[in-house]
Design a protein around this motif. Structure first.
Motif, PDB file in Angstrom:
ATOM      1  N   LEU A 135      17.875-100.709 -92.890  1.00  0.00           N
ATOM      2  CA  LEU A 135      16.442-100.667 -92.607  1.00  0.00           C
ATOM      3  C   LEU A 135      16.163 -99.996 -91.267  1.00  0.00           C
ATOM      4  CD1 LEU A 135      15.269-104.198 -93.818  1.00  0.00           C
ATOM      5  CD2 LEU A 135      14.635-101.996 -94.804  1.00  0.00           C
ATOM      6  N   ASP A 136      17.002-100.262 -90.288  1.00  0.00           N
ATOM      7  CA  ASP A 136      16.816 -99.672 -88.960  1.00  0.00           C
ATOM      8  C   ASP A 136      16.935 -98.153 -88.984  1.00  0.00           C
ATOM      9  OD1 ASP A 136      16.399-102.143 -87.832  1.00  0.00           O
ATOM     10  OD2 ASP A 136      18.404-102.330 -86.955  1.00  0.00           O
ATOM     11  N   THR A 137      17.644 -97.611 -89.965  1.00  0.00           N
ATOM     12  CA  THR A 137      17.825 -96.156 -90.051  1.00  0.00           C
ATOM     13  C   THR A 137      16.907 -95.504 -91.072  1.00  0.00           C
ATOM     14  OG1 THR A 137      19.650 -96.429 -91.620  1.00  0.00           O
ATOM     15  CG2 THR A 137      20.215 -96.291 -89.298  1.00  0.00           C
ATOM     16  N   GLY A 138      15.999 -96.277 -91.657  1.00  0.00           N
ATOM     17  CA  GLY A 138      14.993 -95.706 -92.534  1.00  0.00           C
ATOM     18  C   GLY A 138      15.405 -95.502 -93.977  1.00  0.00           C
ATOM     19  N   VAL A 139      16.486 -96.135 -94.422  1.00  0.00           N
ATOM     20  CA  VAL A 139      16.872 -96.042 -95.831  1.00  0.00           C
ATOM     21  C   VAL A 139      15.829 -96.763 -96.676  1.00  0.00           C
ATOM     22  CG1 VAL A 139      18.659 -96.634 -97.524  1.00  0.00           C
ATOM     23  CG2 VAL A 139      19.316 -95.892 -95.233  1.00  0.00           C
ATOM     24  N   MET A 174      27.624 -94.890 -97.055  1.00  0.00           N
ATOM     25  CA  MET A 174      27.043 -93.737 -96.374  1.00  0.00           C
ATOM     26  C   MET A 174      25.660 -93.465 -96.966  1.00  0.00           C
ATOM     27  SD  MET A 174      29.702 -92.786 -94.425  1.00  0.00           S
ATOM     28  CE  MET A 174      29.365 -91.087 -93.941  1.00  0.00           C
ATOM     29  N   SER A 175      24.757 -92.988 -96.132  1.00  0.00           N
ATOM     30  CA  SER A 175      23.431 -92.633 -96.629  1.00  0.00           C
ATOM     31  C   SER A 175      22.916 -91.402 -95.907  1.00  0.00           C
ATOM     32  CB  SER A 175      22.437 -93.783 -96.434  1.00  0.00           C
ATOM     33  OG  SER A 175      21.143 -93.406 -96.873  1.00  0.00           O
ATOM     34  N   ASP A 176      22.266 -90.519 -96.674  1.00  0.00           N
ATOM     35  CA  ASP A 176      21.573 -89.375 -96.088  1.00  0.00           C
ATOM     36  C   ASP A 176      20.073 -89.640 -96.023  1.00  0.00           C
ATOM     37  OD1 ASP A 176      20.846 -89.256 -98.721  1.00  0.00           O
ATOM     38  OD2 ASP A 176      21.852 -87.358 -99.159  1.00  0.00           O
ATOM     39  N   GLY A 177      19.680 -90.890 -96.241  1.00  0.00           N
ATOM     40  CA  GLY A 177      18.270 -91.260 -96.221  1.00  0.00           C
ATOM     41  C   GLY A 177      17.667 -91.335 -97.611  1.00  0.00           C
ATOM     42  N   ALA A 178      18.157 -90.483 -98.527  1.00  0.00           N
ATOM     43  CA  ALA A 178      17.625 -90.461 -99.885  1.00  0.00           C
ATOM     44  C   ALA A 178      18.528 -91.186-100.867  1.00  0.00           C
ATOM     45  CB  ALA A 178      17.430 -89.017-100.347  1.00  0.00           C
ATOM     46  N   THR A 179      19.834 -91.260-100.569  1.00  0.00           N
ATOM     47  CA  THR A 179      20.810 -91.830-101.484  1.00  0.00           C
ATOM     48  C   THR A 179      21.834 -92.609-100.684  1.00  0.00           C
ATOM     49  OG1 THR A 179      20.556 -89.874-102.898  1.00  0.00           O
ATOM     50  CG2 THR A 179      22.432 -91.290-103.351  1.00  0.00           C
ATOM     51  N   VAL A 180      22.322 -93.704-101.266  1.00  0.00           N
ATOM     52  CA  VAL A 180      23.413 -94.473-100.665  1.00  0.00           C
ATOM     53  C   VAL A 180      24.672 -94.219-101.480  1.00  0.00           C
ATOM     54  CG1 VAL A 180      24.278 -96.763-100.065  1.00  0.00           C
ATOM     55  CG2 VAL A 180      21.853 -96.239 -99.776  1.00  0.00           C
ATOM     56  N   TYR A 181      25.773 -93.918-100.796  1.00  0.00           N
ATOM     57  CA  TYR A 181      27.048 -93.621-101.446  1.00  0.00           C
ATOM     58  C   TYR A 181      28.091 -94.645-101.019  1.00  0.00           C
ATOM     59  CZ  TYR A 181      25.042 -88.950-102.174  1.00  0.00           C
ATOM     60  OH  TYR A 181      24.226 -87.909-102.547  1.00  0.00           O
TER      61      TYR A 181
END
Length: 211
Positions: free
Chosen positions: A109-113, A139-146
């Protein structure tokens, strides 16, 4: 320990990274790699489950506020798996795994996911065995969690060029262990208060006996 990369333009990777990983837990793009089946190896961490932690203890170990804890429980994001609150006068009890998940949710949440992706990650974490969690990196690029389970998978994702945020679940696990070792737990069967209980102790003893 978490780390974040520099932001770049673009959303989730437009190509599949393959079933061998990293693979998206939830994505907004078509054609992403199918989710692999999950299994609980061994005892699934049952040695941890005889101790529960009340809300204030879970908050202290996860680094969140009680308002966040209460809201996430009421909305079903992270519910206490040991004992829910049945009404006035009852206390929620969270498992060790719950507290690890709470800390991971806070970092995402702190990173905007997005909440949608966080919910997918929470469900995935609940389905994995304890030994899976120890070696997993989210890992996340903001749009997807891997999910990544090896340095090569992390490297493959970083090569995509997106701004990446990573959480090593094993590191979060150890942070929570250290925090809970200074706090009070409660035996699920008797309600006895356990002072300074480290949830890793019992699992370590079981492993020693199995050798």
């Amino acid at each position: 320990m978490s780390s974040s990369g520099g932001g770049t333009a673009g959303g989730a990777p437009g190509r599949s990274l393959g079933e061998s990983g990293p693979y998206p837990l939830h994505g907004n793009t078509a054609g992403s790699a199918p989710q692999r089946p999950t299994a609980l190896p061994g005892d699934g961490g049952a040695a941890f489950e005889h101790v529960g932690y009340r809300g204030p203890t879970a908050c202290a170990a996860a680094g969140i506020t009680y308002r966040q804890l209460d809201y996430w429980a009421r909305t079903g994001l992270v519910e206490p798996s040991v004992r829910p609150a049945y009404g006035s006068g009852t206390q929620r009890l969270y498992s060790f795994r719950d507290v690890v998940v709470l800390k991971i949710v806070k970092r995402f949440l702190d990173t905007g996911v997005s909440l949608q992706n966080i919910r997918a990650a929470v469900q995935h974490l609940r389905e994995r065995g304890f030994r899976d969690l120890e070696r997993m990196t989210l890992m996340s690029d903001g749009a997807t969690v891997y999910e990544c389970t090896s340095p090569d998978e992390v490297h493959a994702l970083l090569q995509g060029g997106q701004g990446i945020f990573g959480i090593a679940v094993g590191v979060v696990w150890r942070d929570v262990e250290n925090a809970l070792s200074q706090l009070h737990g409660e035996r699920v069967d008797t309600g006895e208060t356990i002072v300074g209980h480290n949830p890793a102790d019992e699992l370590a003893r079981r492993r020693d006996r199995a050798v």
